[in-house]
Write a protein that holds these residues in place. Structure first.
Motif, mmCIF file in Angstrom:
data_model
loop_
_atom_site.group_PDB
_atom_site.id
_atom_site.type_symbol
_atom_site.label_atom_id
_atom_site.label_comp_id
_atom_site.label_asym_id
_atom_site.label_seq_id
_atom_site.Cartn_x
_atom_site.Cartn_y
_atom_site.Cartn_z
ATOM 1 N N ALA A 33 0.814 -1.219 0.000
ATOM 2 C CA ALA A 33 0.000 0.000 0.000
ATOM 3 C C ALA A 33 0.843 1.262 0.000
ATOM 4 O O ALA A 33 0.475 2.277 -0.572
ATOM 5 C CB ALA A 33 -0.940 -0.003 1.211
ATOM 6 N N VAL A 34 2.003 1.224 0.635
ATOM 7 C CA VAL A 34 2.818 2.431 0.769
ATOM 8 C C VAL A 34 3.375 2.867 -0.574
ATOM 9 O O VAL A 34 3.392 4.043 -0.915
ATOM 10 C CB VAL A 34 3.956 2.203 1.780
ATOM 11 N N ASP A 35 3.857 1.921 -1.390
ATOM 12 C CA ASP A 35 4.542 2.266 -2.631
ATOM 13 C C ASP A 35 3.717 2.008 -3.894
ATOM 14 O O ASP A 35 4.190 2.266 -4.999
ATOM 15 C CB ASP A 35 5.856 1.465 -2.735
ATOM 16 N N GLY A 36 2.502 1.494 -3.760
ATOM 17 C CA GLY A 36 1.728 1.124 -4.932
ATOM 18 C C GLY A 36 1.153 2.338 -5.654
ATOM 19 O O GLY A 36 1.130 3.464 -5.139
ATOM 20 N N TYR A 37 0.689 2.092 -6.894
ATOM 21 C CA TYR A 37 0.034 3.151 -7.653
ATOM 22 C C TYR A 37 -1.244 3.588 -6.933
ATOM 23 O O TYR A 37 -1.979 2.739 -6.394
ATOM 24 C CB TYR A 37 -0.320 2.658 -9.055
ATOM 25 N N PRO A 38 -1.550 4.878 -6.929
ATOM 26 C CA PRO A 38 -2.777 5.347 -6.266
ATOM 27 C C PRO A 38 -4.035 4.659 -6.797
ATOM 28 O O PRO A 38 -4.916 4.290 -6.017
ATOM 29 C CB PRO A 38 -2.781 6.847 -6.583
ATOM 30 N N GLU A 39 -4.109 4.482 -8.142
ATOM 31 C CA GLU A 39 -5.299 3.844 -8.709
ATOM 32 C C GLU A 39 -5.448 2.406 -8.240
ATOM 33 O O GLU A 39 -6.550 1.934 -7.959
ATOM 34 C CB GLU A 39 -5.240 3.895 -10.236
ATOM 35 N N ASP A 40 -4.326 1.675 -8.156
ATOM 36 C CA ASP A 40 -4.376 0.293 -7.674
ATOM 37 C C ASP A 40 -4.810 0.248 -6.219
ATOM 38 O O ASP A 40 -5.597 -0.613 -5.810
ATOM 39 C CB ASP A 40 -3.001 -0.367 -7.836
ATOM 40 N N LEU A 41 -4.269 1.162 -5.436
ATOM 41 C CA LEU A 41 -4.625 1.204 -4.023
ATOM 42 C C LEU A 41 -6.098 1.580 -3.833
ATOM 43 O O LEU A 41 -6.789 1.026 -2.980
ATOM 44 C CB LEU A 41 -3.728 2.209 -3.296
ATOM 45 N N ALA A 42 -6.588 2.517 -4.667
ATOM 46 C CA ALA A 42 -7.996 2.902 -4.588
ATOM 47 C C ALA A 42 -8.900 1.719 -4.917
ATOM 48 O O ALA A 42 -9.915 1.481 -4.245
ATOM 49 C CB ALA A 42 -8.264 4.068 -5.537
ATOM 50 N N ALA A 43 -8.537 0.961 -5.971
ATOM 51 C CA ALA A 43 -9.325 -0.212 -6.345
ATOM 52 C C ALA A 43 -9.327 -1.253 -5.236
ATOM 53 O O ALA A 43 -10.355 -1.884 -4.942
ATOM 54 C CB ALA A 43 -8.786 -0.812 -7.642
ATOM 55 N N MET A 44 -8.167 -1.421 -4.591
ATOM 56 C CA MET A 44 -8.073 -2.384 -3.491
ATOM 57 C C MET A 44 -8.950 -1.948 -2.318
ATOM 58 O O MET A 44 -9.624 -2.770 -1.684
ATOM 59 C CB MET A 44 -6.616 -2.519 -3.044
ATOM 60 N N ALA A 45 -8.964 -0.638 -2.044
ATOM 61 C CA ALA A 45 -9.778 -0.125 -0.944
ATOM 62 C C ALA A 45 -11.254 -0.375 -1.193
ATOM 63 O O ALA A 45 -12.011 -0.683 -0.277
ATOM 64 C CB ALA A 45 -9.502 1.373 -0.752
ATOM 65 N N VAL A 46 -11.670 -0.269 -2.459
ATOM 66 C CA VAL A 46 -13.069 -0.546 -2.805
ATOM 67 C C VAL A 46 -13.362 -2.035 -2.658
ATOM 68 O O VAL A 46 -14.382 -2.435 -2.089
ATOM 69 C CB VAL A 46 -13.377 -0.066 -4.240
ATOM 70 N N ASN A 47 -12.452 -2.881 -3.167
ATOM 71 C CA ASN A 47 -12.646 -4.331 -3.082
ATOM 72 C C ASN A 47 -12.706 -4.824 -1.644
ATOM 73 O O ASN A 47 -13.426 -5.772 -1.326
ATOM 74 C CB ASN A 47 -11.528 -5.058 -3.827
ATOM 75 N N LYS A 48 -11.932 -4.177 -0.770
ATOM 76 C CA LYS A 48 -11.893 -4.576 0.647
ATOM 77 C C LYS A 48 -13.042 -3.978 1.450
ATOM 78 O O LYS A 48 -13.213 -4.277 2.626
ATOM 79 C CB LYS A 48 -10.567 -4.140 1.273
ATOM 80 N N GLY A 49 -13.832 -3.106 0.810
ATOM 81 C CA GLY A 49 -14.932 -2.473 1.510
ATOM 82 C C GLY A 49 -14.516 -1.320 2.401
ATOM 83 O O GLY A 49 -15.312 -0.827 3.206
ATOM 84 N N VAL A 50 -13.270 -0.869 2.250
ATOM 85 C CA VAL A 50 -12.788 0.252 3.052
ATOM 86 C C VAL A 50 -13.327 1.572 2.514
ATOM 87 O O VAL A 50 -13.613 2.501 3.271
ATOM 88 C CB VAL A 50 -11.237 0.273 3.061
ATOM 89 N N LEU A 51 -13.463 1.663 1.175
ATOM 90 C CA LEU A 51 -14.013 2.848 0.532
ATOM 91 C C LEU A 51 -15.112 2.446 -0.450
ATOM 92 O O LEU A 51 -15.056 1.350 -1.019
ATOM 93 C CB LEU A 51 -12.932 3.613 -0.242
ATOM 94 N N THR A 52 -16.095 3.319 -0.647
ATOM 95 C CA THR A 52 -17.035 3.134 -1.737
ATOM 96 C C THR A 52 -16.352 3.577 -3.030
ATOM 97 O O THR A 52 -15.307 4.240 -3.003
ATOM 98 C CB THR A 52 -18.295 3.991 -1.531
ATOM 99 N N GLU A 53 -16.962 3.250 -4.173
ATOM 100 C CA GLU A 53 -16.378 3.698 -5.440
ATOM 101 C C GLU A 53 -16.325 5.221 -5.490
ATOM 102 O O GLU A 53 -15.322 5.812 -5.906
ATOM 103 C CB GLU A 53 -17.191 3.169 -6.627
#
Length: 553
Positions: A33-53
């Motif tokens: 999460a620290v070094d990943g692309y922002p878009e990849d991290l955003a997609a992961m946050a949505v998949n994990k239910g941490v953020l809505t789309e």
């Protein structure tokens, strides 16, 4: 390729510092999460239910310093759509929505330099990139590029000639859908398709006012009408009698219920289609822009254990919206709320909703008698239309139930006596009626092009009866957001009569509307125009709009 961090702060750090996520949620995003692309991290946050789309896209927008745009509430300019072909827009997954000289505003799901360069090369425009959810963009592409090809002028003439020549209706399906999609794009509530001697006129009601959209050959009337009858499962062969039906269309982001009416005329059948977004949630009573006095009084009266509350106004004045907002406010675990509607417009969780079916004799009064055996606390009657329903509603109110319903009257004072005029005994109406809320909808001044101006002589005369002298008022100059009208959206104007003992005695004696009004004014009642002029003074609407929809009564 997508951009990585624009500065020293990583996207994860931005999510934490902006409050988009909480510290305990960060480990859910994994080691990269620290070094990943922002878009990849955003997609992961949505998949994990941490953020809505939406939350993820808004976070990306904030991180990159780009504006976020809600395409469901954005008017898309045809000039912007023309800058990119539908094929290119769909391939790139972007929506052009505004063209300002040589600057093209586009909605994208992420900041992608390669895509941005390609758009610049293909359009020759500078770009203003907004971020929006991918699902919204795909849905908007479906709607707007479908309607971008809406026939008009020459194209409609060619289509009409083609249909008249050989009866080929292969294009009618596309035209019929295009009209509906165009209405959605323009935020229209109704489509009027009107055969006339010199052609077929299509008008759409936007913010309560009819606007002509296109004229086409009369030859299109019969096949287009037949197509809509098929969609509503009505009798295509019947053209001499009125017919009513309904159907639903769905896109990826919305579900729209369409009520359709056919009526014979001299030059063919007129078609009127009303659009209702079934995916929309009920309005929040506390955010409906009631004045403080009316809002406080209404909040108090709707929590009464029994009695009748009426919402009155003409068709299209927002009565149903207000009733649903009241039900949402009252919808708690300890209340049994039942509705009787014709038809059910919105489905609300926690309520038992019944629909009138006239074809089998299931009318308001019959359902209401049955509902009273279901131990209800609150009953919504979609409309009191006849004496039988009125009598049962009054009996329900007198036996411990809170009844909410609507009436078609010009103002709240008239509605107080309408139940008596329908034939209910005055001595039963007087103790059962709690309050009457009258309302209209006025067009809202466009927030983008609003300017102030010195009130005219006509404006000042409107305010004179209330002892008010505004130094400035407001109007819209016209822009792309409001299609040049100066208005975008609508707001409610209200008047509220809360019955006290004096008013009840007048009702029981069959007093005149004038006497009721005088008694109501002693309780603080003001006519609807008063509420409207206050909102014009605040810049929410215009004085001319108040004069149009709420003349002094």
């Amino acid at each position: 390729m997508s951009l990585s961090t624009p500065g020293k702060e990583t996207f994860l750090q931005y999510l934490l510092s902006s409050g988009s996520i909480r510290a305990p949620e960060a480990p859910l995003l994994g080691r990269d999460a620290v070094d990943g692309y922002p878009e990849d991290l955003a997609a992961m946050a949505v998949n994990k239910g941490v953020l809505t789309e939406r939350g993820a896209v808004k976070a990306l927008a904030g991180f990159y310093g780009r504006p976020y745009i809600d395409l469901d509430t954005t008017l898309v300019a045809q000039s912007a759509l023309n800058k990119l072909s539908p094929e290119t827009a769909r391939e790139l997954g972007i929506l052009p929505f505004l063209l300002n000289e040589d600057e093209l505003s586009v909605a994208m799901p992420c900041v992608d330099l390669e895509i941005m360069d390609r758009i610049r090369n293909e359009t020759g425009c500078d770009l203003l990139v907004h971020l929006s959810e991918r699902t919204q963009i795909l849905s908007a592409l479906e709607i707007h590029y479908c309607t971008a090809g809406l026939p008009g002028g020459k194209e409609m003439a060619e289509l009409g000639t083609h249909l008249a020549a050989d009866g080929d209706v292969s294009m009618v399906k596309e035209v019929s859908l295009s009209l509906i999609m165009n209405a959605l794009r323009l935020r229209a509530s109704d489509i009027h398709i009107e055969p006339q001697e010199n052609g077929l006129r299509v008008r759409m009601r936007i913010d309560g006012v009819l606007h002509e959209q296109v004229r086409c050959p009369l030859a299109l009337s019969v096949p287009l009408t037949a197509r809509y009858k098929i969609m509503a499962e009505l009798d295509v062969a019947e053209t001499r009698r009125p017919q009513d039906g309904r159907f639903t269309i769905k896109t990826e982001s919305r579900s729209v219920d369409l009520r359709i009416s056919f009526a014979p005329s001299v030059h063919g059948e007129k078609v009127v289609i009303r659009l209702l977004e079934r995916s929309g949630a009920a309005a929040d009573l506390l955010s409906m822009e009631f004045s403080e006095t009316i809002g406080n009084d209404l909040e108090e009266v709707i929590t009464a254990p029994n009695g009748i509350i009426l919402v009155t106004g003409p068709t299209g004045s927002g009565k149903s919206t207000t009733c649903y907002a009241v039900l949402e406010y009252l919808n708690t675990i300890d209340r049994n709320i039942v509705t009787i509607e014709d038809p059910v417009e919105y489905c609300l969780d926690g309520l038992t909703q019944s629909q009138v079916q006239h074809n089998i004799g299931l009318d308001f009064s019959l359902i209401l008698r049955s509902v009273l055996r279901q131990d209800p606390d609150v009953i919504l009657i979609g409309e009191i239309r006849d004496l039988e329903t009125a009598r049962v509603a009054v009996q329900a109110a007198l036996t411990g139930h809170l009844v909410i319903s609507t009436l078609h009257t010009n103002n709240a004072i008239q509605a107080v006596m309408r139940l008596v005029e329908m034939g209910v005994d005055p001595f039963m109406v007087a103790p059962s009626l709690l309050a009457v809320l009258g309302q209209r909808l006025a067009r809202r001044v466009c927030g983008r092009c609003r300017i102030d101006y010195e009130p005219t002589v006509t404006d000042r005369k409107l305010f004179e009866p209330y002892g008010a002298e505004p130094e400035v008022l407001y109007r819209g100059e016209g822009c792309v957001d409001c299609s040049g009208t100066g208005y975008r959206g609508r707001l409610g104007l209200h008047e509220l009569v809360v019955l006290n003992e004096t008013i009840r005695e007048l009702v029981a004696r069959g007093a005149s509307c004038g006497a009721l009004r005088s008694a109501a004014e002693l309780t603080g009642y003001h006519p609807m125009q008063y509420d409207g002029l206050k909102k014009a003074w605040l810049g929410l609407t215009t004085a001319s709009e108040i004069s149009r929809v709420a003349p002094r009564g």
